[in-house]
Motif scaffolding. Structure first.
Motif, PDB file in Angstrom:
ATOM      1  N   VAL A  29      29.639  47.326  44.116  1.00  0.00           N
ATOM      2  CA  VAL A  29      31.359  46.989  44.060  1.00  0.00           C
ATOM      3  C   VAL A  29      30.834  45.845  43.020  1.00  0.00           C
ATOM      4  N   THR A  30      30.057  44.791  42.799  1.00  0.00           N
ATOM      5  CA  THR A  30      29.998  43.861  41.735  1.00  0.00           C
ATOM      6  C   THR A  30      30.529  44.092  40.471  1.00  0.00           C
ATOM      7  N   ALA A  31      30.541  45.223  40.120  1.00  0.00           N
ATOM      8  CA  ALA A  31      30.908  45.667  38.774  1.00  0.00           C
ATOM      9  C   ALA A  31      32.631  46.643  38.222  1.00  0.00           C
ATOM     10  N   ILE A  32      32.620  46.911  39.918  1.00  0.00           N
ATOM     11  CA  ILE A  32      34.761  48.075  40.190  1.00  0.00           C
ATOM     12  C   ILE A  32      35.051  46.286  39.940  1.00  0.00           C
ATOM     13  N   VAL A  33      34.897  45.110  41.140  1.00  0.00           N
ATOM     14  CA  VAL A  33      34.909  43.706  40.994  1.00  0.00           C
ATOM     15  C   VAL A  33      35.820  43.510  39.307  1.00  0.00           C
ATOM     16  N   ALA A  34      34.553  43.729  39.011  1.00  0.00           N
ATOM     17  CA  ALA A  34      34.144  42.410  37.640  1.00  0.00           C
ATOM     18  C   ALA A  34      35.160  43.501  36.707  1.00  0.00           C
ATOM     19  N   ALA A  35      35.340  44.873  36.391  1.00  0.00           N
ATOM     20  CA  ALA A  35      36.502  45.390  35.718  1.00  0.00           C
ATOM     21  C   ALA A  35      37.755  45.464  36.118  1.00  0.00           C
ATOM     22  N   LEU A  36      37.803  45.490  37.351  1.00  0.00           N
ATOM     23  CA  LEU A  36      39.185  44.933  37.495  1.00  0.00           C
ATOM     24  C   LEU A  36      40.020  43.501  37.123  1.00  0.00           C
TER      25      LEU A  36
END
Length: 347
Positions: A29-36
């Motif tokens: 979830v952290t990686a997805i938020v960072a990519a967004l």
């Protein structure tokens, strides 16, 4: 009863697979938020939206939120540690409670055994000592009655009173002996003793209707189990005489594997007879269509408590079901090997 098993120490901690799965979810979830955030230039957008409020120092808000998140994480970690310590403490208390419960059941067994030994001894003394002397008094009174029949009317009348009184006391002592030690239990077995007990209550309660069904082989049971099953029926019939004197009473006694019990009892009892099968056990069920009782209301008597303690002390289960106006029922299930000495393992 069945008592609930204390949770094991392993159950107080989450499985390691669950911990790693949750950690992986957080990382993903952290990686997805960072990519967004990178894709939509979140920082630049936030700066354009908040630069007019620079005087409020909103650009310092991320550091504050980061500190708050770290503080909440530390707080959660502390609470988790306290929860772990509390679970360990509760587990220790449950183990101690289980040990005390086992000790209490052993004490109940020993108390019941001592009580039955004393009853047996007292019944034997009443039969051998008082019974013998009462029989002698009755014979002497009959002899005096015969000798004074044509000589002294007053002596003859007193002799008749002596014989009548001796016969009455002898019968009362016989009733006491049967209450202290079931008639025929040692010589003829459990089934015959229960049949004799029910026949006695048929005479005492002519307005009640009794139905007795006994199935299975009741040989080879321990004396402790025999007397427990008999006392259950005896106490149940005593309760009928107190609260349901004009009712229909059904008594069912069966010895069979658990999966062979066909559920002739009430619906709320049937689930109790459908657990893992294969264990040879004895089921005692007694039901009447009397006035019933409110099980939620406090009860002053100790009869049901004593019945439950006897059954649970032998590793069995005891259940009752009743409603006002809908009769009363109890069901006891006891392993057939209860009370027998455990086999000694040979290395």
């Amino acid at each position: 009863m069945p008592r609930e098993n204390a949770p094991r120490s392993a159950s107080s901690r989450p499985p390691s697979s669950t911990v790693w799965r949750d950690l992986a979810c957080v990382v993903v979830v952290t990686a997805i938020v960072a990519a967004l955030c990178v894709s939509f230039d979140v920082s630049e957008l936030a700066y354009r939206w908040t630069r007019r409020a620079e005087r409020f120092q909103l650009d310092e808000l991320p550091a504050t939120l980061l500190m708050l998140a770290l503080g909440l994480a530390w707080f959660a970690w502390r609470r988790w540690r306290e929860l772990q310590r509390e679970l360990v403490r509760r587990h220790a208390l449950e183990k101690e409670a289980e040990r005390l419960l086992d000790d209490n059941r052993r004490l109940v067994v020993q108390a019941n055994d001592a009580q039955e030994r004393e009853r047996r001894h007292l019944a034997r003394e009443l039969h051998d000592e008082l019974g013998q002397y009462l029989n002698a008094i009755s014979l002497d009174g009959a002899r005096i009655r015969d000798l004074s029949a044509q000589r002294d009317a007053e002596t003859h009348r007193l002799a008749l009173n002596v014989v009548s009184s001796a016969t009455h006391v002898y019968r009362q002592i016989g009733t006491m002996i049967r209450r202290l030690r079931p008639t025929g239990l040692d010589e003829l077995g459990l089934a015959t003793a229960i049949e004799h007990c029910v026949d006695g209550w048929r005479e005492r309660l002519p307005d009640a209707t009794f139905s007795l069904a006994i199935e299975g082989d009741f040989g080879g049971l321990s004396d402790r189990l025999n007397i427990t099953l008999y006392r259950l029926v005896q106490e149940g019939l005593t309760n009928v005489s107190k609260f349901a004197r004009a009712s229909r009473v059904e008594i069912y006694l069966v010895r069979a594997p658990r999966d062979a019990v066909d559920g002739r009892d009430e619906p709320e009892m049937r689930e109790e007879t459908r657990d893992a099968g294969g264990v040879d056990e004895i089921v005692v069920t007694m039901a009447d269509d009397g006035p019933g009782v409110d099980l939620a209301a406090p009860r002053a008597g100790l009869g049901l408590i004593g019945m439950r303690e006897r059954v649970e002390a032998l590793g069995g289960e005891f259940r009752i079901a009743s409603e006002p106006g809908n009769g009363f029922m109890f069901c006891a299930r006891v392993p057939a090997h209860a009370g027998l000495a455990e086999p000694v393992a040979v290395n």
